[in-house]
Design a protein around this motif. Sequence first.
Motif, mmCIF file in Angstrom:
data_model
loop_
_atom_site.group_PDB
_atom_site.id
_atom_site.type_symbol
_atom_site.label_atom_id
_atom_site.label_comp_id
_atom_site.label_asym_id
_atom_site.label_seq_id
_atom_site.Cartn_x
_atom_site.Cartn_y
_atom_site.Cartn_z
ATOM 1 N N TRP A 144 51.672 32.032 43.979
ATOM 2 C CA TRP A 144 51.469 33.463 44.205
ATOM 3 C C TRP A 144 50.854 34.110 42.964
ATOM 4 O O TRP A 144 51.309 33.889 41.837
ATOM 5 N N ASP A 146 50.355 37.691 41.407
ATOM 6 C CA ASP A 146 50.854 39.059 41.539
ATOM 7 C C ASP A 146 49.989 40.023 40.742
ATOM 8 O O ASP A 146 49.658 39.767 39.580
ATOM 9 N N SER A 147 49.634 41.131 41.390
ATOM 10 C CA SER A 147 48.887 42.197 40.730
ATOM 11 C C SER A 147 49.579 43.518 41.018
ATOM 12 O O SER A 147 49.714 43.902 42.183
ATOM 13 N N GLN A 148 50.025 44.208 39.968
ATOM 14 C CA GLN A 148 50.787 45.442 40.134
ATOM 15 C C GLN A 148 49.985 46.651 39.683
ATOM 16 O O GLN A 148 49.173 46.568 38.769
ATOM 17 N N LEU A 163 52.385 46.471 44.797
ATOM 18 C CA LEU A 163 52.311 45.058 44.442
ATOM 19 C C LEU A 163 51.448 44.312 45.455
ATOM 20 O O LEU A 163 51.691 44.382 46.652
ATOM 21 N N ARG A 165 50.220 40.486 46.386
ATOM 22 C CA ARG A 165 50.523 39.067 46.158
ATOM 23 C C ARG A 165 49.596 38.223 47.039
ATOM 24 O O ARG A 165 49.472 38.474 48.244
ATOM 25 N N GLU A 192 51.477 42.692 50.645
ATOM 26 C CA GLU A 192 51.391 43.928 49.885
ATOM 27 C C GLU A 192 52.711 44.683 50.009
ATOM 28 O O GLU A 192 53.304 44.748 51.090
ATOM 29 N N TYR A 193 53.158 45.250 48.872
ATOM 30 C CA TYR A 193 54.411 45.994 48.826
ATOM 31 C C TYR A 193 54.179 47.331 48.131
ATOM 32 O O TYR A 193 53.412 47.415 47.165
ATOM 33 N N GLN A 198 57.627 46.012 52.024
ATOM 34 C CA GLN A 198 56.438 45.283 52.455
ATOM 35 C C GLN A 198 55.638 46.127 53.430
ATOM 36 O O GLN A 198 56.186 46.753 54.339
#
Length: 366
Positions: A144, A146-148, A163, A165, A192-193, A198
Amino acid sequence: MFKKVTPILIITALTACSTPIDRRQANGNDEYTQAETVALLKIPASLKQPSYSKEYDIPPVGSQVDLNVIGKRLDIRPPLQVIAMAEGTHVEESSDSIKVIIESIDNNTDLKQEIFNVINGYLTKNSIVKRSEDFASGVVETDWIDSQEVLDTSWFGDDKVYLLRQRYRFDINVKPHGRTGDVTINLIEHEEYYDEDQQEIFLTGEDKRRYTIDMLNNTVAYMSIERERTIRAARIEQSLGIDIDLVAPGEGTESYWLAKADFKKTWDRLRLVLPELGFDVVDMDTSKGLFYINLEESGGFWSSLWGEEKLSLQKGNYRLLLKNTDNKEETKILLHDVTDQPLKNEAIAEVYNRIATQMREDRKVR
């Protein structure tokens, strides 16, 4: 003690930024998707039918169009373009996939291994963990990624974070001859969160295409840097001089020159040096290690280059042969006449005194 905050700052702090979902959607509502087709006016048969303008007619939808991509599902962002900026690469695009074609720039380098090294180097540089790798089948899968993004900053509570992913798969294919290969990337998982909730995401083919193009461009950009570094290193290596010794075994045995470099480097350097020494390279055959050379002028030319000493070598055609030795870092150089007979040892020694200086000279890197 409480800070004094102006009302404008409070409003700014509490106002949420647009989410990635908002950015790909048109502003306003999507009530237009519920619009119904209105029937034309019914004109009695006894009256003349009016003329209708076709200016605002909506063209029919094509058979390959996804009818579910309407309203908020319609991505309004401009498409991305694959940029094959690395040396020896170009794009091959079709309706269902995008490939970056990669050509070998160094015959001494395994192309498949180079591509794997580039992908692994890019993932390591960006702290992306691999889930699996299979060199034989040419597949690399990421874990995974992750990009925040902080979208809502509050002075009195926790920030609200968006977030993203994703997981990708790289598919590497190299032709059996090893000179050409290609790389494709597929988005295999996507989540996506927002504020840990989610989001219900409907990814269209264009959405997936956008994400994979972005990842593909980043990887090719990394390859561009690596290949530029390799090319630069090769140029520096080629610019360095080559030591060359005269080997004279004795009476009745052919003398030769021994270059302290491999076959390719020696060959490339001779292509530069021979014309500078007055030898015209008429033809050459790399597979046989053979230069067909011609000396147009002897005494006058050599005297102008090397002083008053004249060369006994007569003008005419000659054959210069390169042969591998047991040591890969050494190459034997033989000078024969046009009938492929060895020259006298004295002539080999005379030419050696002139060619050795040119071979040892370092060249400027272009």
